[in-house]
Scaffold this motif. Structure first.
Motif, mmCIF file in Angstrom:
data_model
loop_
_atom_site.group_PDB
_atom_site.id
_atom_site.type_symbol
_atom_site.label_atom_id
_atom_site.label_comp_id
_atom_site.label_asym_id
_atom_site.label_seq_id
_atom_site.Cartn_x
_atom_site.Cartn_y
_atom_site.Cartn_z
ATOM 1 N N THR A 229 0.825 -1.207 0.000
ATOM 2 C CA THR A 229 0.000 0.000 0.000
ATOM 3 C C THR A 229 0.861 1.260 0.000
ATOM 4 O O THR A 229 0.601 2.204 -0.748
ATOM 5 C CB THR A 229 -0.933 -0.001 1.224
ATOM 6 N N LEU A 230 1.888 1.269 0.828
ATOM 7 C CA LEU A 230 2.724 2.462 0.941
ATOM 8 C C LEU A 230 3.477 2.744 -0.363
ATOM 9 O O LEU A 230 3.506 3.881 -0.852
ATOM 10 C CB LEU A 230 3.709 2.276 2.095
ATOM 11 N N LEU A 231 4.083 1.693 -0.942
ATOM 12 C CA LEU A 231 4.854 1.902 -2.165
ATOM 13 C C LEU A 231 3.945 2.218 -3.351
ATOM 14 O O LEU A 231 4.323 2.985 -4.243
ATOM 15 C CB LEU A 231 5.697 0.665 -2.465
ATOM 16 N N ALA A 232 2.737 1.642 -3.348
ATOM 17 C CA ALA A 232 1.789 1.972 -4.411
ATOM 18 C C ALA A 232 1.374 3.433 -4.322
ATOM 19 O O ALA A 232 1.184 4.099 -5.345
ATOM 20 C CB ALA A 232 0.574 1.058 -4.335
ATOM 21 N N TYR A 233 1.238 3.930 -3.110
ATOM 22 C CA TYR A 233 0.842 5.331 -2.939
ATOM 23 C C TYR A 233 1.926 6.268 -3.470
ATOM 24 O O TYR A 233 1.624 7.267 -4.148
ATOM 25 C CB TYR A 233 0.573 5.622 -1.470
ATOM 26 N N LEU A 234 3.180 5.974 -3.164
ATOM 27 C CA LEU A 234 4.281 6.830 -3.614
ATOM 28 C C LEU A 234 4.761 6.485 -5.021
ATOM 29 O O LEU A 234 5.634 7.167 -5.560
ATOM 30 C CB LEU A 234 5.462 6.713 -2.638
ATOM 31 N N THR A 236 6.693 4.110 -6.016
ATOM 32 C CA THR A 236 8.146 3.994 -5.959
ATOM 33 C C THR A 236 8.532 2.629 -5.434
ATOM 34 O O THR A 236 7.685 1.805 -5.094
ATOM 35 C CB THR A 236 8.736 5.098 -5.052
ATOM 36 N N ARG A 237 9.812 2.400 -5.409
ATOM 37 C CA ARG A 237 10.397 1.235 -4.757
ATOM 38 C C ARG A 237 11.502 1.733 -3.837
ATOM 39 O O ARG A 237 12.158 2.729 -4.139
ATOM 40 C CB ARG A 237 10.994 0.262 -5.786
ATOM 41 N N PRO A 238 11.732 1.051 -2.729
ATOM 42 C CA PRO A 238 12.804 1.507 -1.840
ATOM 43 C C PRO A 238 14.169 1.205 -2.451
ATOM 44 O O PRO A 238 14.319 0.248 -3.210
ATOM 45 C CB PRO A 238 12.573 0.688 -0.572
ATOM 46 N N GLU A 239 15.127 2.022 -2.129
ATOM 47 C CA GLU A 239 16.496 1.762 -2.557
ATOM 48 C C GLU A 239 17.121 0.826 -1.535
ATOM 49 O O GLU A 239 17.451 1.227 -0.418
ATOM 50 C CB GLU A 239 17.263 3.076 -2.674
ATOM 51 N N THR A 240 17.272 -0.433 -1.924
ATOM 52 C CA THR A 240 17.779 -1.452 -1.012
ATOM 53 C C THR A 240 19.287 -1.576 -1.072
ATOM 54 O O THR A 240 19.872 -2.340 -0.300
ATOM 55 C CB THR A 240 17.143 -2.815 -1.338
ATOM 56 N N THR A 241 19.909 -0.858 -1.976
ATOM 57 C CA THR A 241 21.371 -0.813 -2.042
ATOM 58 C C THR A 241 21.805 0.619 -2.322
ATOM 59 O O THR A 241 21.018 1.449 -2.780
ATOM 60 C CB THR A 241 21.924 -1.719 -3.157
ATOM 61 N N LEU A 311 5.088 1.128 12.837
ATOM 62 C CA LEU A 311 5.875 0.270 11.960
ATOM 63 C C LEU A 311 5.815 0.812 10.536
ATOM 64 O O LEU A 311 6.815 0.817 9.813
ATOM 65 C CB LEU A 311 5.356 -1.167 12.009
ATOM 66 N N ARG A 312 4.652 1.270 10.127
ATOM 67 C CA ARG A 312 4.537 1.873 8.803
ATOM 68 C C ARG A 312 5.364 3.153 8.717
ATOM 69 O O ARG A 312 6.027 3.403 7.710
ATOM 70 C CB ARG A 312 3.074 2.169 8.473
ATOM 71 N N ARG A 313 5.314 3.957 9.785
ATOM 72 C CA ARG A 313 6.108 5.189 9.789
ATOM 73 C C ARG A 313 7.599 4.867 9.708
ATOM 74 O O ARG A 313 8.351 5.548 9.010
ATOM 75 C CB ARG A 313 5.807 6.003 11.047
ATOM 76 N N ALA A 314 8.035 3.835 10.429
ATOM 77 C CA ALA A 314 9.448 3.464 10.395
ATOM 78 C C ALA A 314 9.858 3.016 8.989
ATOM 79 O O ALA A 314 10.922 3.391 8.485
ATOM 80 C CB ALA A 314 9.722 2.359 11.409
ATOM 81 N N TYR A 315 8.999 2.212 8.340
ATOM 82 C CA TYR A 315 9.332 1.775 6.980
ATOM 83 C C TYR A 315 9.303 2.956 6.015
ATOM 84 O O TYR A 315 10.120 3.034 5.086
ATOM 85 C CB TYR A 315 8.361 0.691 6.519
ATOM 86 N N LEU A 316 8.385 3.868 6.230
ATOM 87 C CA LEU A 316 8.335 5.068 5.406
ATOM 88 C C LEU A 316 9.634 5.861 5.548
ATOM 89 O O LEU A 316 10.160 6.391 4.562
ATOM 90 C CB LEU A 316 7.135 5.916 5.799
ATOM 91 N N GLN A 317 10.170 5.931 6.760
ATOM 92 C CA GLN A 317 11.453 6.606 6.968
ATOM 93 C C GLN A 317 12.553 5.912 6.170
ATOM 94 O O GLN A 317 13.417 6.564 5.574
ATOM 95 C CB GLN A 317 11.806 6.606 8.449
ATOM 96 N N TYR A 318 12.521 4.575 6.162
ATOM 97 C CA TYR A 318 13.490 3.785 5.402
ATOM 98 C C TYR A 318 13.410 4.112 3.912
ATOM 99 O O TYR A 318 14.425 4.176 3.219
ATOM 100 C CB TYR A 318 13.203 2.304 5.647
ATOM 101 N N VAL A 319 12.201 4.335 3.415
ATOM 102 C CA VAL A 319 12.015 4.655 1.996
ATOM 103 C C VAL A 319 12.428 6.091 1.689
ATOM 104 O O VAL A 319 13.040 6.366 0.655
ATOM 105 C CB VAL A 319 10.535 4.417 1.595
ATOM 106 N N LEU A 365 8.302 15.138 4.685
ATOM 107 C CA LEU A 365 7.773 14.214 3.689
ATOM 108 C C LEU A 365 7.126 13.009 4.356
ATOM 109 O O LEU A 365 6.068 12.532 3.913
ATOM 110 C CB LEU A 365 8.890 13.765 2.740
ATOM 111 N N VAL A 366 7.723 12.516 5.432
ATOM 112 C CA VAL A 366 7.129 11.393 6.163
ATOM 113 C C VAL A 366 5.779 11.801 6.748
ATOM 114 O O VAL A 366 4.778 11.081 6.613
ATOM 115 C CB VAL A 366 8.083 10.910 7.273
ATOM 116 N N ALA A 367 5.730 12.959 7.398
ATOM 117 C CA ALA A 367 4.484 13.413 8.011
ATOM 118 C C ALA A 367 3.396 13.636 6.968
ATOM 119 O O ALA A 367 2.225 13.275 7.176
ATOM 120 C CB ALA A 367 4.730 14.703 8.797
ATOM 121 N N ALA A 368 3.753 14.232 5.838
ATOM 122 C CA ALA A 368 2.774 14.495 4.789
ATOM 123 C C ALA A 368 2.230 13.186 4.214
ATOM 124 O O ALA A 368 1.021 13.048 3.982
ATOM 125 C CB ALA A 368 3.407 15.336 3.688
ATOM 126 N N THR A 369 3.114 12.219 3.989
ATOM 127 C CA THR A 369 2.678 10.937 3.439
ATOM 128 C C THR A 369 1.756 10.213 4.413
ATOM 129 O O THR A 369 0.719 9.656 4.021
ATOM 130 C CB THR A 369 3.896 10.058 3.115
#
Length: 646
Positions: A229-234, A236-241, A311-319, A365-369
């Motif tokens: 849900t989070l990545l579909a909203y943005l 995007t995909r997270p940068e894992t490297t 947990l969602r906020r933490a993952y959002l920070q990671y993204v 950006l985290v708060a807005a998302t």
């Protein structure tokens, strides 16, 4: 239409909303950006000619995962029980740490594991070690009447990650570079090592880890949905490297000449991970967030819903962190304007406002998302609810009333989103409103947020952002008034239900059953519940739990006849839940949320058994109860809509 059997799986126990606190000790959110500092220009200098750290190249437009069956490792997510954390928290438990216990199932679903741990260690632990553990904990306990169990535990969580691996558990050298709070409890480490050797936990640890892995398995599916849900909203995909520029010596240098070995820069790829660590001994409802090197750790207690927690906020920070790092030059170009906004906020809220412009942009950006996703989800749910109610309305007057109520609820949702953004703005997320407006335009575009992030940074108006408090004052006041009224109503409801909710022996037993359910030990869970049914014959919660056990156990059955028999048994238990609640006396208060969930559970089973008319009636019964806290109104609406799809 036939439902998947996995749709029958329901939440194990009646849950209430938990206030989730993000505690970041040592590695705070500012620490979350330490790994970005190599790529950022210093606070008062111009950007370096070339970044020392570069994110992995990505396409401008990225598809988000489309189903919950995704491989989470592709999106940086791993589940990893931490044996050091289990040992440290077990020692802390023995030492006297006592978060909310099994006396209230709604606040601590993991208390049965805690009780099992205490029984396991009681016989083996010698009195001298027990005394020293308790003395240390009491001597170092944080003072203050408002100190929460989460704050008491946070330092020990940081200590667990600072210790060496098992079995040594060596403490790190004393240093001011240790995470905040670790120095205060560093002398607990020798006691932890002694506890590990003398308590018998070393032999039992593999079994404990298995139980923690069972909790990881429970989290996996909702976490996949949260990530999707989070990545579909943005979009995007997270940068894992990421690529790090490293200076190395040339291997072809002439060693016979007395010259310095020439240096050359090479790019090395490094992984970024988001690691979810279950903790059955943590205070309920509290997520601890740590950033260690390139790894983001979310230490998660039992009962957390990834979609509605930090947990969602933490993952959002990671993204978000790599996005901010990628555009650090653009942010640096607006440093002066950003500082004007931060200085104005710091004048009234200095302790909460960071002077770091990069961190402020990330927080914004985290708060807005967060705010926009919550608002969009609630509005979507309201739209579906209104549609169902309008279809069932019998006359124009009823439809007009439904539309009026829907408009009032929409206004409340919008005011709540504004108040959420206002809180973030006053804590230093000074671009929260601006990013929220920009996200509205991106929600339906399908383009990766990174494709327009540079333009966002270049286009904000300082004067407009300074004037946000005047814009949100009225909406915030309306939201606070609504929330106060809701709290007063909730307080009255809790008081009315106090009689039925205070049955401690029953709740403790149901909590133990829940532990068995998580371990998929359906046989023992059903046996325990049938014993409870003899002692609490008119208790609807016992019958509801029996319905859960039998429906969950049906998932593991391949024989269709046996599966159907178990589902029929589950239906009978849910019907008993409804019947007993309907016949409630003054000594047993009916629980509308439990009845709502029972009707919705019957609807799912009947839909799976291809009895759509009966399923519709069950879903309608849940819908008629209304959207009560803890009920299954939304699930019933979704189930009804699934049945009506061609």
């Amino acid at each position: 239409m036939k439902f998947r059997l996995t749709d029958i799986d329901n939440v194990f126990m009646n849950q209430q909303l938990l206030i989730v606190i993000m505690l970041v000790c040592g590695s705070t959110l500012a620490g979350a950006h330490q790994q970005q500092q190599e790529s950022r220009p210093p606070a008062d200098t111009q950007p370096a000619p070339q970044q020392t750290r570069q994110p992995a190249p990505q396409q401008t437009r990225q598809p988000a995962p489309r189903s919950t069956g995704i491989d989470l490792t592709d999106y940086g997510v791993e589940f990893a029980p931490e044996p050091r954390l289990i040992v440290v928290m077990a020692a802390l438990e023995v030492a006297g740490f006592n978060p909310p216990s099994a006396a209230a199932v709604e606040t601590s679903q993991a208390s049965a594991f805690r009780e099992m741990l205490r029984r396991d260690t009681a016989a083996a632990l010698d009195r001298d070690l027990l005394r020293r553990l308790q003395t240390f904990y009491e001597r170092t306990k944080l003072a203050g009447a408002t100190t929460t169990p989460a704050e008491q535990a946070a330092r020990y969580v940081s200590l667990a990650y600072a210790l060496g691996p098992l079995p040594g558990l060596e403490e790190p050298p004393r240093s001011v570079d240790l995470p905040d709070g670790v120095l205060e409890v560093l002398d607990f480490a020798p006691l932890v090592r002694e506890f590990y050797r003398k308590s018998g936990i070393e032999e039992r640890l593999p079994d404990y880890v298995r139980q923690y892995r069972a909790e990881s398995d429970r989290l996996r599916r909702p976490t996949g949905e949260m990530v999707r849900t989070l990545l579909a909203y943005l979009h995007t995909r997270p940068e894992t490297t990421f690529f790090e520029r490293v200076q190395t010596s040339s291997s072809t240098a002439d060693k016979s000449k007395k010259k310095e070995t020439p240096k050359r820069a090479v790019l090395r790829e490094r992984a970024r991970r988001f690691i979810i660590v279950p903790d059955l001994l943590a205070p309920p409802g509290v997520i601890n967030f740590r950033v260690i090197g390139d790894d983001y750790f979310a230490i998660v207690p039992y009962g957390i819903d990834p979609a509605n927690s930090d947990l969602r906020r933490a993952y959002l920070q990671y993204v978000v962190d790599p996005i901010v790092a990628r555009f650090n030059r653009d942010i640096a170009a607006r440093r002066a304007d950003l500082r004007l906004l931060l200085d104005e906020r710091a004048a009234t809220n200095k302790d909460m406002v960071t002077p770091d412009v990069f961190l402020a942009v990330s927080r914004s950006l985290v708060a807005a998302t967060e705010a926009r996703m919550a608002e969009a989800s609630r509005l979507d749910t309201l739209t579906r609810e209104t549609s169902v109610r309008l279809q069932a309305a019998r006359d124009d007057a009823a439809r007009a009333q439904i539309v009026k109520e829907s408009q009032e609820k929409r206004a409340g949702i919008e005011d709540a989103a504004t108040a959420q953004l206002a809180d973030a703005y006053e804590r230093g997320a000074t671009l929260a409103f601006y990013f929220a407006e920009q996200l509205r335009g991106l929600e339906s575009s399908g383009f990766d947020i990174r494709s327009s992030f540079a333009d966002m940074i270049a286009s904000f108006d300082v004067a407009k952002e300074k004037g946000r408090p005047a814009e949100y004052a009225a909406a915030r006041a309306r939201h606070l008034a609504r929330r106060k009224a809701q709290q007063e109503l909730a307080t009255a409801s809790v008081a009315a239900a106090a009689g039925s909710a205070s049955n401690t022996p029953l709740i403790q037993s149901l909590t133990e059953v829940d532990i068995l359910l998580r371990a998929k030990n359906y046989t023992d869970a059903e046996k325990r519940l049938r014993e409870l049914a003899r002692d609490f014959r008119d208790e609807p919660r016992v019958h509801f739990a029996l319905g859960q056990v039998t429906s969950l156990s049906a998932q593991d059955v391949f024989d269709e006849n046996l599966q159907a028999a178990r589902l029929q048994a589950a239906l009978e238990h849910y019907r008993m839940t409804v019947q007993i609640s309907a016949a409630a006396t003054t000594t047993t208060n009916p629980d509308p949320a439990l009845v709502s969930r029972a009707h919705a559970a019957m609807g799912r089973i009947l839909a799976f058994l291809e009895r759509p008319d009966d399923a519709l009636r069950a879903f309608d019964a849940a819908i008629q109860i209304g959207n009560v806290p803890g009920g299954a109104y939304n699930e019933a609406v979704d189930g009804r809509q699934k049945l009506q799809r061609p």
